[in-house]
Design a protein around this motif. Structure first.
Motif, mmCIF file in Angstrom:
data_model
loop_
_atom_site.group_PDB
_atom_site.id
_atom_site.type_symbol
_atom_site.label_atom_id
_atom_site.label_comp_id
_atom_site.label_asym_id
_atom_site.label_seq_id
_atom_site.Cartn_x
_atom_site.Cartn_y
_atom_site.Cartn_z
ATOM 1 N N GLY A 231 19.738 -11.730 -23.936
ATOM 2 C CA GLY A 231 20.386 -12.983 -23.103
ATOM 3 C C GLY A 231 21.621 -12.386 -22.359
ATOM 4 N N PHE A 235 21.229 -14.938 -17.420
ATOM 5 C CA PHE A 235 21.650 -16.250 -17.019
ATOM 6 C C PHE A 235 20.945 -16.673 -15.796
ATOM 7 N N CYS A 238 17.518 -17.843 -16.392
ATOM 8 C CA CYS A 238 17.709 -19.150 -17.316
ATOM 9 C C CYS A 238 18.086 -20.480 -16.566
ATOM 10 N N THR A 256 17.422 -18.718 -24.274
ATOM 11 C CA THR A 256 18.501 -17.938 -23.652
ATOM 12 C C THR A 256 18.742 -16.620 -24.288
ATOM 13 N N MET A 260 23.735 -14.473 -24.998
ATOM 14 C CA MET A 260 24.295 -15.180 -23.716
ATOM 15 C C MET A 260 25.557 -15.790 -24.110
ATOM 16 N N GLN A 264 27.812 -19.812 -20.201
ATOM 17 C CA GLN A 264 26.695 -19.795 -19.658
ATOM 18 C C GLN A 264 25.682 -20.583 -20.319
ATOM 19 N N PHE A 265 25.592 -20.621 -21.696
ATOM 20 C CA PHE A 265 24.665 -21.197 -22.442
ATOM 21 C C PHE A 265 24.825 -22.604 -22.126
ATOM 22 N N VAL A 268 23.523 -23.927 -18.702
ATOM 23 C CA VAL A 268 22.078 -23.675 -18.833
ATOM 24 C C VAL A 268 21.583 -25.095 -19.082
ATOM 25 N N THR A 269 22.169 -25.342 -20.559
ATOM 26 C CA THR A 269 21.845 -26.530 -21.237
ATOM 27 C C THR A 269 22.024 -27.805 -20.457
ATOM 28 N N VAL A 278 16.196 -26.341 -24.316
ATOM 29 C CA VAL A 278 17.112 -25.083 -24.296
ATOM 30 C C VAL A 278 17.378 -24.650 -25.701
ATOM 31 N N ARG A 280 18.886 -21.143 -28.214
ATOM 32 C CA ARG A 280 19.348 -19.829 -27.957
ATOM 33 C C ARG A 280 18.464 -18.970 -28.518
#
Length: 397
Positions: A231, A235, A238, A256, A260, A264-265, A268-269, A278, A280
Motif C-alpha cells: 500500500g 494510492f 486505489c 489498500t 498506505m 491517503q486511506f 480512498v474511503t 474499503v 486496510r
C-alpha cells in the motif's frame, strides 16, 4: 522402545525489507512449504527463523515451528535507503542490523539459509555474518533466492557492480529463481551476470500448493477484489478503483495495504462508491483472490503468483517508477495470455469500470505456466542440504 526422534532441520530466511511486504510474504510462503513437505522428503521436522525488517509483518501467519527476528527498519526514498524510525545514521543502523544477523545465524546454527533477492543485504550487512557462518558451519547450505524479474538490464548491471560475482560464488551454493524461464529468463536479458549462470536453478512461480486453510475466505460472495499490496505506493490505483462503477450484482472489496499513509486511506474511503468496501488489510490475500470473480492488482511478485494460482480474470496495474520490475513482469505475463495489463498513464475509474464489465463471468486458464515452485523448492532444499552435508562429511573423513 521407540526410535530416536530426528533432529529438526533448521532453516533461516532473510529479507532486507525496505518497502512493502513482498519479501517477507515470499519467505513466509516458502517456510510453509518446507514445514509441509520436508518431513516427508528428509524424515526430519523443520524449525526456523525469518529475519526481516518489516515492523508490520504478521507473526500470526507463520508456520508452526517458526519465529521472527525483526531488524531495525529502513525505508527507501527513490533509490536511497534511510533509517525508518531511529534517529541515527544509516551506517550505524546497518552496523546494528549486521550484528543482530551475525549473532542470530551463528547461535541458531542453521542447516539451510535462503537470502531473498539481495545477496549482501543493505550496504553489505550480510557479508560478515555469512562469512562467519561459512567458517563455523561449513556444511550449511546457502541459497540466493530471486524473483523472476529484477529490473531493466542497465539498472540490474549497476546493482551487480556493487555485488561482485566472485563474492556470490564464495558465499552461495545455488541461485534459485522463482519463475518460469519461458516467460522471462534473467540469463537471456542480462539481469544476472554470465559468471553466475551455472548457479541458476529455475523453480517455477510460487503459486500452487498452498494449504486449504490459506485459501479460506469469509467475504460475502460474489465480489471483485482490488489490492495494492503493502500500500505504500498504491494510492492512485486505489483511488481510481474506489471511484469506479461496480457491475450490478457484485460488490468490490478494496484492500489498500497497511503501509498506505492514513491521509491517503481516508481519501480512498471517502471516494468509495456504493457497493465498495474499503479495508486496510486482510490476514492473507490468497484466499480472497482464489474466490474473487475478478481481481485488479499491482504487479508485485507475491500478489501476481497468487493471481496465477486462480482462474479468475486479472488486470495488473504495475508500478513503473523507480523500478520497471513490475511493468516487465506484467508485460511478459500479458503476452502469454495469463493477465490483462493497464499502464499508469491509462489508469482511471472509467478504464477500471470497463474492464470489470468485460471480465465478470469469464475464466482464465494458466496451466501453460510453471506454477509449482513451492513444491519444487522443497525438493531443491532437501537435495542441497543432503549434498552440502555429504560434501562436508567427505572432506572431514
Amino acid at each position: 522402545m521407540g526410535g530416536t526422534t530426528p533432529a529438526p532441520l533448521r532453516a533461516v530466511f532473510y529479507s532486507h525489507d525496505a518497502q512493502g511486504l513482498g519479501h517477507f510474504s515470499r519467505n513466509t510462503a516458502l517456510a510453509h512449504s518446507l514445514v509441509r513437505e520436508l518431513p516427508g522428503l528428509t524424515g526430519r521436522p523443520v524449525t526456523g527463523l525469518l529475519i526481516n525488517g518489516v515492523p508490520e509483518s504478521d507473526p500470526g501467519n507463520l508456520p508452526e515451528g517458526f519465529d521472527v527476528v525483526t531488524l531495525p527498519s529502513v525505508c527507501k526514498h527513490g533509490r536511497q535507503y534511510d533509517p525508518r524510525r531511529l534517529d541515527l545514521s544509516l551506517d550505524t543502523v546497518t552496523s546494528l542490523r549486521s550484528d543482530i544477523i551475525r549473532t542470530t545465524l551463528t547461535s541458531f546454527a542453521p542447516d539451510l539459509v535462503i537470502v531473498d533477492r539481495h545477496a549482501l543485504g543493505i550496504d553489505g550487512e550480510l557479508l560478515p555474518a555469512l562469512r562467519k557462518l561459512r567458517r563455523k558451519y561449513p556444511q550449511v547450505a546457502l541459497v540466493l533466492g530471486m524473483r523472476e524479474v529484477l529490473d531493466n538490464p542497465q539498472v540490474a548491471a549497476r546493482e551487480w557492480d556493487r555485488v561482485p560475482p566472485a563474492i556470490v560464488r564464495e558465499l552461495y551454493d545455488e541461485i534459485w529463481v522463482y519463475g518460469d524461464a519461458t516467460v522471462h529468463d534473467l540469463r537471456e536479458t542480462g539481469e544476472i551476470p554470465a559468471e553466475l549462470h551455472d548457479m541458476v536453478r529455475y523453480q517455477g512461480y510460487l503459486s500452487t500448493g498452498r494449504s486449504t486453510e490459506q485459501l479460506d475466505c469469509d467475504l460475502e460472495k460474489p465480489f471483485l477484489l482490488t489490492t495494492a499490496g503493502g500500500g505504500s505506493d498504491g494510492f492512485d490505483l486505489c483511488l481510481a478503483a474506489a471511484r469506479a462503477k461496480v457491475p450490478h450484482g457484485y460488490r468490490q472489496v478494496l484492500v489498500t495495504g497497511p503501509q498506505m499513509p492514513e491521509e491517503q486511506f481516508q481519501q480512498v474511503t471517502e471516494a468509495a462508491r456504493k457497493r465498495t468496501l474499503v479495508m486496510r488489510q486482510l490476514p492473507d490475500v490468497a484466499g480472497p483472490l482464489h474466490h474473487a470473480e475478478a481481481a485488479i492488482a499491482m504487479a508485485g511478485y507475491n500478489t501476481v503468483t497468487e493471481v496465477l494460482a486462480t482462474t479468475s480474470p486479472a488486470l495488473l496495474v504495475p508500478r513503473e517508477w523507480p523500478r520497471t520490475e513490475q511493468l516487465i513482469r506484467a508485460t511478459g505475463l500479458a503476452k502469454r495470455g495469463a493477465v490483462d495489463l493497464l499502464r499508469q498513464e491509462d489508469l482511471g475509474p472509467k478504464a477500471i469500470s470497463e474492464w470489470w464489465h468485460r471480465a465478470v463471468g469469464t475464466r482464465v486458464s494458466r496451466e501453460h505456466l510453471a506454477l509449482d515452485g513451492l513444491q519444487t523448492v522443497a525438493h531443491s532444499a532437501a537435495d542441497i542440504v543432503a549434498r552440502c552435508t555429504q560434501q562436508e562429511e567427505s572432506l572431514a573423513g
